[in-house]
Design an enzyme around this catalytic site. Structure first.
Site, PDB file in Angstrom:
ATOM      1  N   HIS A 126       0.825  -1.143   0.125  1.00  0.00           N
ATOM      2  CA  HIS A 126       0.039  -0.117   0.014  1.00  0.00           C
ATOM      3  C   HIS A 126       0.934   1.422  -0.165  1.00  0.00           C
ATOM      4  O   HIS A 126       0.201   2.507  -0.250  1.00  0.00           O
ATOM      5  CB  HIS A 126      -0.876   0.003   1.250  1.00  0.00           C
ATOM      6  CG  HIS A 126      -1.952  -0.830   1.034  1.00  0.00           C
ATOM      7  ND1 HIS A 126      -2.848  -1.218   0.145  1.00  0.00           N
ATOM      8  CD2 HIS A 126      -2.229  -2.111   1.949  1.00  0.00           C
ATOM      9  CE1 HIS A 126      -3.831  -2.127   0.350  1.00  0.00           C
ATOM     10  NE2 HIS A 126      -3.444  -2.678   1.613  1.00  0.00           N
ATOM     11  N   ASP A 243      -4.854 -12.814   3.007  1.00  0.00           N
ATOM     12  CA  ASP A 243      -5.779 -12.150   3.729  1.00  0.00           C
ATOM     13  C   ASP A 243      -7.185 -12.567   2.897  1.00  0.00           C
ATOM     14  O   ASP A 243      -8.304 -12.332   3.230  1.00  0.00           O
ATOM     15  CB  ASP A 243      -5.741 -10.923   4.206  1.00  0.00           C
ATOM     16  CG  ASP A 243      -5.127  -9.905   2.995  1.00  0.00           C
ATOM     17  OD1 ASP A 243      -5.027 -10.469   1.990  1.00  0.00           O
ATOM     18  OD2 ASP A 243      -4.809  -8.755   3.485  1.00  0.00           O
TER      19      ASP A 243
HETATM   20 ZN    ZN Z   1      -4.180  -7.074   2.506  1.00  0.00          ZN
END
Ligand code: ZN
Length: 305
Positions: A126, A243
């Site tokens: 990110h 995830d």
């Molecule tokens: Zn993630």
């Protein structure tokens, strides 16, 4: 054949507390499963070397890198974005996490090893050129890829990101760099929300909540595999987030270990065809500890098969 497994004890000292999901126990879960599965005998362990500022400047603006160094606290915490904090050990952990990716690239491109996995945190995908975001300070995989482009003169690197969140930072850093084919699959609409259409070398693959094994594999097959093959990468790098596992309540996909084995095997076949099996994978997300440990093991097994 063996696989290089790079980590560093400092990566476990970045701990912002408050039951933050991106916690040191994630690396313990991977290590425990590595031992329990017997896979530890198939890996060569190395301690990461810290990245230096010059290496970070290739993926991030010097102003941003220098700001992270300047903000690193001696005590307490500094809030970098709503989800991302720095405590006294965070900068060091982030330097080892980015450095591990450089070391993995060196090992694989020098021919010392064919595959490497970086068991590091904080994660990276990110983090954009100019900002920290979503638990990430430096974009570890981008720092590694930039090193491969700069130091080894590679012309084609594929980065595949199967974390359940879009790899916005990696897209941001390579958006105008056609040497990188970036493929990111992710739940949408979902964090980080403002995902654009990509371009001819940024292949964004949004999938709805509830995506299961069949839908995931079909989408990868339809949207990516031919393009990855046609790109003929000289190195395949993986932003390995786990995830999207159905046990992980961070998001809403229903993947299982066999999906991680499947996609890794597909990438391994492409690596064998185009780049002597050269693969560098780095840990991104994955917060359900048992599922994370199991998923990393099948990922490593598929890289080794
Ligand atoms: Zn993630």
């Amino acid at each position: 054949m063996s696989l290089l497994f790079i980590s560093h004890p400092k990566c476990s000292e970045h701990d912002v507390g408050n039951e933050h999901p991106e916690c040191p126990e994630r690396l313990d879960a991977i290590n425990d499963r590595l031992i329990a599965s017997g896979m530890e005998f198939s890996v060569v362990r190395q301690q990461a070397i810290a990245a230096d500022r010059t290496q970070l400047y290739r993926a991030h603006s010097p102003e941003y890198v220098d700001r992270v160094f300047a903000l690193s606290p001696e005590s307490g915490q500094v809030q970098m974005d709503p989800d991302t904090q720095m405590m006294p050990h965070s900068l060091e952990a982030a330097l080892y996490a980015a450095g591990a990716n450089i070391q993995a690239v060196d090992a694989v491109l020098s021919g010392e090893m064919s595959q490497a996995f970086c068991a590091v945190r904080p994660p990276g995908h990110h983090a954009e050129r100019d900002k920290a975001m979503g638990f990430c300070l430096f974009n570890n995989i981008a720092v590694g890829a930039m090193h491969a482009l700069h130091q080894y003169g590679l012309k084609r690197i594929a980065i595949v990101d199967f974390d359940v969140h879009h790899g916005n930072g990696t897209e941001n850093i390579f958006f105008n760099d056609q040497r990188v084919l970036f493929c990111s699959s992710y739940e949408y609409p979902f964090y980080p929300y403002n995902v654009g259409p990509g371009n001819e070398h940024i292949l964004n693959l949004p999938l709805p909540a509830g995506t299961d094994s069949e839908a995931f594999q079909q989408a990868i097959q339809d949207r990516w595999l031919d393009k990855l093959d046609a790109f003929a990468p000289e190195l395949i790098m993986i932003s390995a987030g786990f995830d999207a596992h159905f046990e992980d309540d961070m998001a809403h996909f229903k993947l299982v270990e066999t999906d991680y084995h499947w996609i890794t095997s597909q990438l391994k076949a492409l690596a064998n065809k185009h780049c002597q099996g050269r693969m560098v994978s780095t840990l991104e997300g994955g917060y359900a500890l048992s599922a994370l440990g199991r998923s990393v093991i099948v990922h490593l097994k598929a890289m080794l098969d």
